[in-house]
Design a protein around this motif. Structure first.
Motif, PDB file in Angstrom:
ATOM      1  N   ARG A 146      -1.207   2.402 -14.618  1.00  0.00           N
ATOM      2  CA  ARG A 146      -1.994   1.183 -14.407  1.00  0.00           C
ATOM      3  C   ARG A 146      -1.627   0.488 -13.090  1.00  0.00           C
ATOM      4  O   ARG A 146      -1.276  -0.703 -13.066  1.00  0.00           O
ATOM      5  CB  ARG A 146      -1.821   0.200 -15.571  1.00  0.00           C
ATOM      6  N   PRO A 147      -1.677   1.190 -11.965  1.00  0.00           N
ATOM      7  CA  PRO A 147      -1.299   0.556 -10.695  1.00  0.00           C
ATOM      8  C   PRO A 147      -2.332  -0.463 -10.232  1.00  0.00           C
ATOM      9  O   PRO A 147      -3.518  -0.397 -10.596  1.00  0.00           O
ATOM     10  CB  PRO A 147      -1.241   1.751  -9.733  1.00  0.00           C
ATOM     11  N   ASP A 148      -1.882  -1.382  -9.412  1.00  0.00           N
ATOM     12  CA  ASP A 148      -2.797  -2.316  -8.754  1.00  0.00           C
ATOM     13  C   ASP A 148      -3.374  -1.713  -7.483  1.00  0.00           C
ATOM     14  O   ASP A 148      -4.490  -2.052  -7.076  1.00  0.00           O
ATOM     15  CB  ASP A 148      -2.046  -3.609  -8.392  1.00  0.00           C
ATOM     16  N   VAL A 149      -2.606  -0.833  -6.848  1.00  0.00           N
ATOM     17  CA  VAL A 149      -2.997  -0.223  -5.579  1.00  0.00           C
ATOM     18  C   VAL A 149      -2.679   1.266  -5.632  1.00  0.00           C
ATOM     19  O   VAL A 149      -1.595   1.662  -6.100  1.00  0.00           O
ATOM     20  CB  VAL A 149      -2.242  -0.868  -4.393  1.00  0.00           C
ATOM     21  N   VAL A 150      -3.617   2.087  -5.149  1.00  0.00           N
ATOM     22  CA  VAL A 150      -3.376   3.514  -4.966  1.00  0.00           C
ATOM     23  C   VAL A 150      -3.498   3.810  -3.474  1.00  0.00           C
ATOM     24  O   VAL A 150      -4.552   3.588  -2.877  1.00  0.00           O
ATOM     25  CB  VAL A 150      -4.364   4.388  -5.753  1.00  0.00           C
ATOM     26  N   VAL A 151      -2.419   4.287  -2.876  1.00  0.00           N
ATOM     27  CA  VAL A 151      -2.405   4.638  -1.457  1.00  0.00           C
ATOM     28  C   VAL A 151      -2.617   6.143  -1.334  1.00  0.00           C
ATOM     29  O   VAL A 151      -1.885   6.930  -1.947  1.00  0.00           O
ATOM     30  CB  VAL A 151      -1.074   4.240  -0.791  1.00  0.00           C
ATOM     31  N   LEU A 152      -3.619   6.536  -0.546  1.00  0.00           N
ATOM     32  CA  LEU A 152      -3.982   7.944  -0.376  1.00  0.00           C
ATOM     33  C   LEU A 152      -3.751   8.345   1.074  1.00  0.00           C
ATOM     34  O   LEU A 152      -4.414   7.842   1.980  1.00  0.00           O
ATOM     35  CB  LEU A 152      -5.439   8.169  -0.753  1.00  0.00           C
ATOM     36  N   GLN A 153      -2.813   9.245   1.297  1.00  0.00           N
ATOM     37  CA  GLN A 153      -2.516   9.705   2.651  1.00  0.00           C
ATOM     38  C   GLN A 153      -2.709  11.209   2.744  1.00  0.00           C
ATOM     39  O   GLN A 153      -1.889  11.990   2.263  1.00  0.00           O
ATOM     40  CB  GLN A 153      -1.096   9.330   3.087  1.00  0.00           C
ATOM     41  N   PHE A 154      -3.794  11.616   3.389  1.00  0.00           N
ATOM     42  CA  PHE A 154      -4.125  13.030   3.533  1.00  0.00           C
ATOM     43  C   PHE A 154      -4.519  13.334   4.971  1.00  0.00           C
ATOM     44  O   PHE A 154      -5.446  12.728   5.512  1.00  0.00           O
ATOM     45  CB  PHE A 154      -5.263  13.417   2.586  1.00  0.00           C
ATOM     46  N   TRP A 155      -3.837  14.290   5.552  1.00  0.00           N
ATOM     47  CA  TRP A 155      -4.126  14.750   6.909  1.00  0.00           C
ATOM     48  C   TRP A 155      -5.527  15.359   6.983  1.00  0.00           C
ATOM     49  O   TRP A 155      -6.211  15.245   7.986  1.00  0.00           O
ATOM     50  CB  TRP A 155      -3.062  15.768   7.292  1.00  0.00           C
ATOM     51  N   GLY A 156      -5.951  15.987   5.913  1.00  0.00           N
ATOM     52  CA  GLY A 156      -7.273  16.587   5.860  1.00  0.00           C
ATOM     53  C   GLY A 156      -7.184  18.091   5.946  1.00  0.00           C
ATOM     54  O   GLY A 156      -7.359  18.660   7.015  1.00  0.00           O
ATOM     55  N   ASN A 157      -6.873  18.749   4.827  1.00  0.00           N
ATOM     56  CA  ASN A 157      -6.675  20.202   4.823  1.00  0.00           C
ATOM     57  C   ASN A 157      -7.869  20.889   5.474  1.00  0.00           C
ATOM     58  O   ASN A 157      -8.980  20.820   4.978  1.00  0.00           O
ATOM     59  CB  ASN A 157      -6.502  20.675   3.382  1.00  0.00           C
ATOM     60  N   SER A 158      -7.625  21.560   6.593  1.00  0.00           N
ATOM     61  CA  SER A 158      -8.728  22.120   7.371  1.00  0.00           C
ATOM     62  C   SER A 158      -8.726  23.637   7.418  1.00  0.00           C
ATOM     63  O   SER A 158      -9.566  24.234   8.077  1.00  0.00           O
ATOM     64  CB  SER A 158      -8.653  21.579   8.810  1.00  0.00           C
ATOM     65  N   ALA A 168     -12.876   5.035 -12.485  1.00  0.00           N
ATOM     66  CA  ALA A 168     -13.131   5.224 -13.918  1.00  0.00           C
ATOM     67  C   ALA A 168     -11.841   5.138 -14.716  1.00  0.00           C
ATOM     68  O   ALA A 168     -11.804   4.558 -15.810  1.00  0.00           O
ATOM     69  CB  ALA A 168     -13.817   6.569 -14.152  1.00  0.00           C
ATOM     70  N   ALA A 169     -10.767   5.693 -14.176  1.00  0.00           N
ATOM     71  CA  ALA A 169      -9.478   5.640 -14.879  1.00  0.00           C
ATOM     72  C   ALA A 169      -8.951   4.224 -14.958  1.00  0.00           C
ATOM     73  O   ALA A 169      -8.228   3.864 -15.893  1.00  0.00           O
ATOM     74  CB  ALA A 169      -8.472   6.548 -14.186  1.00  0.00           C
ATOM     75  N   GLY A 170      -9.323   3.399 -13.988  1.00  0.00           N
ATOM     76  CA  GLY A 170      -8.893   2.002 -13.995  1.00  0.00           C
ATOM     77  C   GLY A 170      -9.670   1.134 -14.943  1.00  0.00           C
ATOM     78  O   GLY A 170      -9.320  -0.033 -15.159  1.00  0.00           O
ATOM     79  N   ARG A 171     -10.746   1.662 -15.517  1.00  0.00           N
ATOM     80  CA  ARG A 171     -11.533   0.980 -16.549  1.00  0.00           C
ATOM     81  C   ARG A 171     -12.043  -0.376 -16.098  1.00  0.00           C
ATOM     82  O   ARG A 171     -11.963  -1.377 -16.818  1.00  0.00           O
ATOM     83  CB  ARG A 171     -10.721   0.836 -17.837  1.00  0.00           C
ATOM     84  N   GLY A 172     -12.530  -0.425 -14.866  1.00  0.00           N
ATOM     85  CA  GLY A 172     -13.172  -1.631 -14.382  1.00  0.00           C
ATOM     86  C   GLY A 172     -12.250  -2.709 -13.872  1.00  0.00           C
ATOM     87  O   GLY A 172     -12.711  -3.743 -13.401  1.00  0.00           O
ATOM     88  N   SER A 173     -10.935  -2.489 -13.928  1.00  0.00           N
ATOM     89  CA  SER A 173      -9.993  -3.523 -13.500  1.00  0.00           C
ATOM     90  C   SER A 173      -9.158  -3.084 -12.305  1.00  0.00           C
ATOM     91  O   SER A 173      -8.042  -3.525 -12.125  1.00  0.00           O
ATOM     92  CB  SER A 173      -9.063  -3.895 -14.662  1.00  0.00           C
ATOM     93  N   GLY A 174      -9.702  -2.215 -11.510  1.00  0.00           N
ATOM     94  CA  GLY A 174      -8.943  -1.706 -10.367  1.00  0.00           C
ATOM     95  C   GLY A 174      -8.636  -0.250 -10.590  1.00  0.00           C
ATOM     96  O   GLY A 174      -9.210   0.381 -11.480  1.00  0.00           O
ATOM     97  N   PRO A 175      -7.742   0.301  -9.824  1.00  0.00           N
ATOM     98  CA  PRO A 175      -6.931  -0.293  -8.771  1.00  0.00           C
ATOM     99  C   PRO A 175      -7.662  -0.343  -7.427  1.00  0.00           C
ATOM    100  O   PRO A 175      -8.718   0.278  -7.266  1.00  0.00           O
ATOM    101  CB  PRO A 175      -5.738   0.670  -8.687  1.00  0.00           C
ATOM    102  N   ARG A 176      -7.098  -1.059  -6.482  1.00  0.00           N
ATOM    103  CA  ARG A 176      -7.606  -1.075  -5.116  1.00  0.00           C
ATOM    104  C   ARG A 176      -7.086   0.162  -4.397  1.00  0.00           C
ATOM    105  O   ARG A 176      -5.902   0.482  -4.465  1.00  0.00           O
ATOM    106  CB  ARG A 176      -7.125  -2.335  -4.399  1.00  0.00           C
ATOM    107  N   ILE A 177      -7.955   0.862  -3.706  1.00  0.00           N
ATOM    108  CA  ILE A 177      -7.548   2.050  -2.957  1.00  0.00           C
ATOM    109  C   ILE A 177      -7.269   1.671  -1.507  1.00  0.00           C
ATOM    110  O   ILE A 177      -7.992   0.886  -0.901  1.00  0.00           O
ATOM    111  CB  ILE A 177      -8.637   3.133  -3.024  1.00  0.00           C
ATOM    112  N   VAL A 178      -6.195   2.233  -0.972  1.00  0.00           N
ATOM    113  CA  VAL A 178      -5.889   2.127   0.458  1.00  0.00           C
ATOM    114  C   VAL A 178      -5.875   3.539   1.035  1.00  0.00           C
ATOM    115  O   VAL A 178      -5.040   4.362   0.656  1.00  0.00           O
ATOM    116  CB  VAL A 178      -4.533   1.443   0.702  1.00  0.00           C
ATOM    117  N   TRP A 179      -6.830   3.828   1.920  1.00  0.00           N
ATOM    118  CA  TRP A 179      -6.853   5.102   2.640  1.00  0.00           C
ATOM    119  C   TRP A 179      -5.990   4.969   3.886  1.00  0.00           C
ATOM    120  O   TRP A 179      -6.073   3.975   4.599  1.00  0.00           O
ATOM    121  CB  TRP A 179      -8.273   5.463   3.056  1.00  0.00           C
TER     122      TRP A 179
END
Length: 308
Positions: A131-143, A179-190
């Motif tokens: 149940r995080p408030d923020v999900v940080v996603l760091q991906f170089w971009g598999n090419s 969908a996993a956050g069930r309408g209450s978040g989390p906020r995503i940071v790319w």
């Protein structure tokens, strides 16, 4: 753009033991699958420590956020430093679950049999559990198609198919997290990535994709790549940058003080920011590394913004 070394493309293959994601040379075999650590949870401290990097108490959010950090080999090497910065500045409760060599589709539910990420550590599964408030996603971009879930689609073979697929995976990952956050978040940071010396336009387009998706979904972008780029030249790769005042004040972070410049990369690794040699078993960076600290501080600043 000038390549960093004449053998730059050949060096790409040498980096795969650390599970980075440069463009592979034609005909290069896929490396052995990397081993990855299980997710690591670090609770908020009882009281914040007082190094100079911390923000003032007035700048901190009223509620300590729960932060989940997912990503590839760059996240793998960053995870301890980012956790330290988040706990110190925001008193965050922090969990990291990076897997080297991965891309967005590895974290999608429904890909467990063809993925480098186990079902228990898929993004949506972790959101439901933590149940995080923020999900940080760091991906170089598999090419280059290292992970099976990319179905052999590579930037070298077909840039248009690669970007179409990458955008579709980014949308699906956003939807599954919501969908996993069930309408209450989390906020995503790319996390926007730094310059790519081999295919410079690729990372520019990947970062633009993150920005468009964030604008459409209410997410945020942490432009950590700007912190490891020359001032006024966002997409030119460099091994060195001028030292910051913060780095000058801390032993080991201004690596060439007589020249007032610091190293971002090792001479044998243009992708990663850890200044220790790469190992066959991916792990968090064990030595002070200015590039990692710059990236972590930029991500922390954006997480702080997301929790206001």
């Amino acid at each position: 753009m000038r390549k960093p070394w004449g053998v730059g493309v050949l060096l790409a293959g040498l980096l795969l033991g650390a599970c980075g994601d440069p463009e592979s040379a034609p005909g290069d075999p896929a490396p052995a699958a990397p081993r990855a650590t299980a997710s690591t949870r670090q609770p908020a401290p009882a009281a914040s420590s007082s190094p100079a990097a911390s923000s003032s108490p007035a700048a901190r959010p009223h509620k300590a956020p729960r932060v989940l950090y997912l990503g590839d080999s760059l996240a793998m090497e960053n995870q301890k430093v980012l956790g330290r910065e988040l706990r110190r500045d925001l008193r965050a409760e922090y969990t990291s679950a990076p897997y080297s060599g991965t891309t967005l589709c590895d974290y999608l539910e429904g890909t467990a049999r063809r993925s480098l990420v186990p079902a228990s550590d898929k993004a949506a599964a972790l959101v439901r559990r933590l149940r995080p408030d923020v999900v940080v996603l760091q991906f170089w971009g598999n090419s280059w198609g290292y992970t099976p879930c990319m179905d052999g689609i590579t930037h070298a073979k077909s840039p248009s198919r690669y970007f179409t697929r990458y955008a579709a995976d980014a949308r699906r990952l956003t939807e599954q997290i919501a969908a996993a956050g069930r309408g209450s978040g989390p906020r995503i940071v790319w996390v926007a990535q730094g310059p790519d010396p081999i295919t410079p336009d690729r990372v520019r387009r990947v970062n633009a994709l993150y920005a468009r998706l964030a604008a459409a979904s209410g997410a945020l972008v942490a432009d950590a790549g700007r912190a490891v780029s020359p001032v006024g030249d966002r997409y030119t790769w460099t091994r060195y940058l001028p030292c910051t005042a913060f780095e000058r004040a801390r032993p080991g972070f201004c690596t060439q003080p007589s020249r007032d410049r610091t190293a971002l990369h090792r001479a044998d690794d243009y992708l990663h920011f850890c200044l220790a040699p790469t190992t066959s078993r991916p792990k968090p960076c064990p030595v002070p590394s200015p590039g990692i600290l710059r990236i972590a501080r930029e991500i922390t600043k954006t997480v702080r913004q997301s929790t206001r």
